[in-house]
Design a protein around this motif. Structure first.
Motif, PDB file in Angstrom:
ATOM      1  N   UNK A 341      24.570  18.486 -27.496  1.00 49.06           N
ATOM      2  CA  UNK A 341      23.776  17.377 -26.969  1.00 49.06           C
ATOM      3  C   UNK A 341      23.727  16.186 -27.917  1.00 49.06           C
ATOM      4  N   UNK A 342      24.404  16.291 -29.054  1.00 44.37           N
ATOM      5  CA  UNK A 342      24.436  15.193 -30.021  1.00 44.37           C
ATOM      6  C   UNK A 342      25.884  14.874 -30.386  1.00 44.37           C
ATOM      7  N   UNK A 343      26.675  14.367 -29.416  1.00 43.47           N
ATOM      8  CA  UNK A 343      28.106  14.146 -29.668  1.00 43.47           C
ATOM      9  C   UNK A 343      28.387  13.076 -30.715  1.00 43.47           C
ATOM     10  N   UNK A 344      27.478  12.129 -30.911  1.00 45.68           N
ATOM     11  CA  UNK A 344      27.727  11.063 -31.885  1.00 45.68           C
ATOM     12  C   UNK A 344      27.783  11.596 -33.311  1.00 45.68           C
ATOM     13  N   UNK A 345      26.932  12.578 -33.613  1.00 47.36           N
ATOM     14  CA  UNK A 345      26.900  13.140 -34.964  1.00 47.36           C
ATOM     15  C   UNK A 345      27.682  14.445 -35.101  1.00 47.36           C
ATOM     16  N   UNK A 346      27.867  15.148 -33.993  1.00 49.62           N
ATOM     17  CA  UNK A 346      28.492  16.473 -34.065  1.00 49.62           C
ATOM     18  C   UNK A 346      29.852  16.541 -33.380  1.00 49.62           C
ATOM     19  N   UNK A 347      30.245  15.519 -32.641  1.00 49.57           N
ATOM     20  CA  UNK A 347      31.557  15.506 -32.002  1.00 49.57           C
ATOM     21  C   UNK A 347      31.505  15.821 -30.524  1.00 49.57           C
ATOM     22  N   UNK A 348      32.418  15.199 -29.781  1.00 50.74           N
ATOM     23  CA  UNK A 348      32.518  15.448 -28.341  1.00 50.74           C
ATOM     24  C   UNK A 348      33.329  16.708 -28.098  1.00 50.74           C
ATOM     25  N   UNK A 349      33.081  17.375 -26.962  1.00 43.35           N
ATOM     26  CA  UNK A 349      33.711  18.669 -26.721  1.00 43.35           C
ATOM     27  C   UNK A 349      34.439  18.767 -25.387  1.00 43.35           C
ATOM     28  N   UNK A 350      34.422  17.723 -24.552  1.00 44.74           N
ATOM     29  CA  UNK A 350      34.991  17.852 -23.214  1.00 44.74           C
ATOM     30  C   UNK A 350      36.510  17.804 -23.243  1.00 44.74           C
ATOM     31  N   UNK A 351      37.131  18.242 -22.159  1.00 47.04           N
ATOM     32  CA  UNK A 351      38.577  18.189 -22.003  1.00 47.04           C
ATOM     33  C   UNK A 351      38.991  16.759 -21.686  1.00 47.04           C
ATOM     34  N   UNK A 352      40.045  16.290 -22.320  1.00 46.98           N
ATOM     35  CA  UNK A 352      40.479  14.912 -22.103  1.00 46.98           C
ATOM     36  C   UNK A 352      41.631  14.801 -21.110  1.00 46.98           C
ATOM     37  N   UNK A 353      42.517  15.775 -21.048  1.00 46.29           N
ATOM     38  CA  UNK A 353      43.658  15.746 -20.134  1.00 46.29           C
ATOM     39  C   UNK A 353      43.455  16.800 -19.050  1.00 46.29           C
ATOM     40  N   UNK A 354      43.413  16.358 -17.799  1.00 47.31           N
ATOM     41  CA  UNK A 354      43.154  17.248 -16.672  1.00 47.31           C
ATOM     42  C   UNK A 354      44.391  17.281 -15.780  1.00 47.31           C
ATOM     43  N   UNK A 355      44.894  18.491 -15.478  1.00 45.56           N
ATOM     44  CA  UNK A 355      46.034  18.618 -14.579  1.00 45.56           C
ATOM     45  C   UNK A 355      45.605  18.286 -13.158  1.00 45.56           C
ATOM     46  N   UNK A 356      46.564  17.824 -12.360  1.00 47.14           N
ATOM     47  CA  UNK A 356      46.287  17.418 -10.990  1.00 47.14           C
ATOM     48  C   UNK A 356      46.971  18.333  -9.996  1.00 47.14           C
TER      49      UNK A 356
END
Length: 374
Positions: A341-356
């Motif tokens: 819940x704190x991506x600015x200080x701890x880093x983002x975790x979501x997937x960036x490339x999504x297959x279609x």
């Protein structure tokens, strides 16, 4: 949502039941070499159907989905190993427990199979479902990595050090030991674009040496050293740690060499915010802590564990046992949530490339932060 892939994965995983039932009736399965050969052939065949369906329905399929599809098949096998060890079913996995991996005939072996057939199975299916929904599956994948890597770090050395010995089927664990590590590295390497921060060990961490000493003394007591306070703790609250199966000792080694090091680095990350690896490793550790604590607590009180080695479940001693172990289970989950819940200080975790899905235009998700209006 297209349910074709999920249906194919679940249906393929359920084929493990009739296959196991038939193999249990074949006399060749009384030889551990044939058990190993049958395991290799079954794993190869189980990987085909989910892979074909994924490639038919989606382009740019992440190879991790193939691994999850295969591991779902073995998840059902593991679930029935646990059920057979508990006496709920029979005539499915008896041959494997005798000639394949006899060291699973312990409370630890039973509960790692329960965990694999329920929680890890659900995590694998969830990742595939999120992939089909074109949503981020990275967080679930990281949690799964922590869970299965911890399981293998304990199972493999514990099996070698135990009294049951190892046979050819021990090698069937190699993909489960290596592939999760490769997947974890892939997830970490593919961290969403952000100002990068790499794991470092600043001078402040040397102030945490007493934490290492504490765990070392605890481990020495488990291994038989004469330390009165730890001997009292083991005798009154956690006698299961001295179980001759060697699995509890292997878990303590993992805790000392991996968990404590992570705790020190995480403490530094809290003191000095801005380490963008925090979220990834917090999720990985949360999965590892959940798996280790579930197996440890369940094994400590199960009837398969000798009576003199079972943990107390009531009274003051029981309160200490549950309090300590639930703390070790819950805190890592809350800490992972806090970092997520704190991506600015701890880093983002979501997937960036999504297959279609095939037939749609491929695009890259953009997660740019909207500009503030002046």
């Amino acid at each position: 949502m297209d349910y074709t892939v999920l249906t194919a994965v679940v249906a393929t995983s359920l084929t493990s039941l009739p296959i196991a039932f038939v193999l249990n009736k074949i006399n060749l399965m009384k030889d551990h070499r044939f058990v190993f050969a049958a395991g290799v052939l079954c794993l190869a065949a189980a990987a085909i159907v989910p892979a074909l369906v994924l490639r038919r329905r989606y382009r740019n399929v992440d190879w991790i989905m193939y691994v999850f599809g295969l591991f779902c098949w073995t998840g059902i096998v593991d679930l029935f190993i646990g059920l057979e060890l508990n006496g709920f079913v029979s005539n499915f996995m008896g041959f494997y427990l005798l000639e394949g991996e006899p060291y699973l005939n312990t409370s630890h072996g039973m509960f790692i199979n329960y965990w694999d057939g329920t929680v890890q199975y659900a995590l694998q299916l969830s990742s595939i479902a999120l992939f089909c929904l074109q949503a981020s599956y990275r967080e679930v994948g990281l949690y799964w990595c922590g869970s299965i890597i911890n399981s293998m770090l304990v199972l493999l050395p514990g099996a070698v050090l135990g009294k049951s010995g190892v046979r050819w089927s021990y090698l069937l664990n190699v993909p489960y030991a290596l592939l999760p590590v490769f997947i974890a590295f892939k997830f970490i390497k593919g961290r969403p674009l952000q100002a990068r921060s790499y794991l470092r060990v600043p001078w402040e961490t040397f102030l945490q040496i007493p934490y290492y000493a504490k765990n070392m003394s605890f481990l020495q007591a488990v291994l038989g050293a004469n330390i009165s306070c730890m001997e009292t703790y083991l005798k009154k609250y956690e006698p299961y740690l001295t179980d001759p199966s060697a699995f509890p000792k292997a878990q303590m080694l993992v805790n000392m060499y991996y968990f404590v090091f992570y705790y020190v680095c995480a403490m530094d990350g809290l003191i000095n915010p801005g380490h963008l690896w925090m979220s990834d490793w917090a999720i990985i550790h949360a999965g590892a802590a959940a798996q280790s604590q579930f197996v440890h607590m369940a094994s400590s009180i199960h009837s398969r564990t000798p009576t003199e080695l079972r943990a107390p479940v009531g009274g003051v001693a029981g309160g200490v046992f549950w309090g300590v172990n639930l703390l070790l289970l819950v805190v890592p989950q809350l800490f992972a949530l806090r970092c997520w819940r704190d991506p600015d200080n701890c880093g983002r975790t979501y997937t960036t490339d999504i297959a279609q899905p095939i037939g749609q235009t491929t695009f890259r998700h953009s997660y740019r932060t909207p500009r503030k209006r002046e």
